[in-house]
Scaffold this active site. Structure first.
Site, PDB file in Angstrom:
ATOM      1  N   LYS A 130       1.039  -7.958   5.109  1.00  0.00           N
ATOM      2  CA  LYS A 130       2.286  -7.803   5.850  1.00  0.00           C
ATOM      3  C   LYS A 130       3.511  -7.872   4.938  1.00  0.00           C
ATOM      4  O   LYS A 130       4.523  -7.220   5.197  1.00  0.00           O
ATOM      5  CB  LYS A 130       2.374  -8.868   6.955  1.00  0.00           C
ATOM      6  N   TYR A 150      -3.861 -11.654   5.235  1.00  0.00           N
ATOM      7  CA  TYR A 150      -2.948 -11.095   6.243  1.00  0.00           C
ATOM      8  C   TYR A 150      -1.495 -11.151   5.753  1.00  0.00           C
ATOM      9  O   TYR A 150      -0.751 -10.174   5.863  1.00  0.00           O
ATOM     10  CB  TYR A 150      -3.103 -11.878   7.539  1.00  0.00           C
TER      11      TYR A 150
END
Length: 247
Positions: free
Chosen positions: A159, A155
């Site tokens: 991002k 993740y």
């Protein structure tokens, strides 16, 4: 009605932050394209809420991680409303686990949806905005992309990648009046945080200078500003909506 007559595409807009963004942009007068992958019922409820408030919206099922489906989404928006003025890349997933336990598919799927999905939509909307000589692209990143987090290597990478993509595209498209920015939320009250224990939530709040979790509306307000004429001289930036969490 700061966005009256504008067309906004919001990915992953069936619930959570995406839903709040879609409703806020509609409140500002924009025509909204609600993208979803699996939450059809929720997406149609957002459309209904916008229409009942006097706005215009329709829902499009598309998996933005797939290049052709992202193209269908963007072209469908242009065909429906004649233009695309605002793109909000919000669609995202998590598959959290420690690196030693993380499967290859856990990494690949998160990168595919969160980062490649963002690229796909930017790629397809760029020719439209270049022809219009105007546009607003707003990518939803995360503070985790700035500081990392144990158990979220996939993740965090996705991002952080969105931030790099944002800055690069801002430099490429700026000369044609197109701004590209990122919003990095911190701990926001959503379905994902609802399942956490009170003890964990209290611990989160203690780490935040403003001593509260954020609301989806906090993120939506930042996006609405970046979509407006008031932000016409802001591009390539990352705005943290995190209550001071990573000051």
């Amino acid at each position: 009605m700061l966005l009256k007559g504008k067309c906004a595409v919001v990915t992953g807009a069936g619930k959570g932050i995406g839903r709040a963004i879609a409703l806020k942009l509609a409140e500002q007068g924009a025509n909204i394209v609600i993208n979803y992958r699996s939450s059809e019922k929720e997406a149609e409820e957002v459309v209904q809420a916008i229409e009942e408030a006097g706005g215009a919206a329709f829902a499009v099922k598309a998996d933005v991680s797939k290049f052709d489906e992202a193209e269908k989404l963007i072209k469908g928006a242009q065909e429906k409303f004649g233009r695309v003025d605002i793109l909000v890349n919000n669609a995202g997933i998590t598959k959290d686990t420690l690196l030693l336990r993380m499967k290859e598919e856990d990494f690949d799927s998160v990168i595919s949806v969160n980062l490649k999905g963002c690229f796909n939509c930017v790629k397809h909307v760029s020719p439209i905005m270049l022809k219009q000589k105007s546009g607003r692209i707003i990518n939803i990143s995360s503070v985790i992309g700035l500081v990392g987090n144990a158990g979220q290597a996939n993740y965090a990478a996705s991002k952080a990648g969105i931030i790099g993509l944002t800055k690069s595209v801002a430099k490429e498209l700026g000369s044609r009046g197109i701004t590209v920015n990122a919003v990095a939320p911190g701990f926001i009250e959503t379905d994902m945080t609802d399942v956490l224990s009170d003890k964990i939530k209290e611990s989160m709040q203690d780490s935040i200078p403003l001593k509260r979790l954020g609301k989806t509306s906090d993120v939506a307000e930042a996006v609405a500003f970046l979509a407006s004429e008031g932000a016409s001289y802001i591009t390539g930036q990352v705005i943290n909506v995190d209550g001071g969490m990573v000051v």
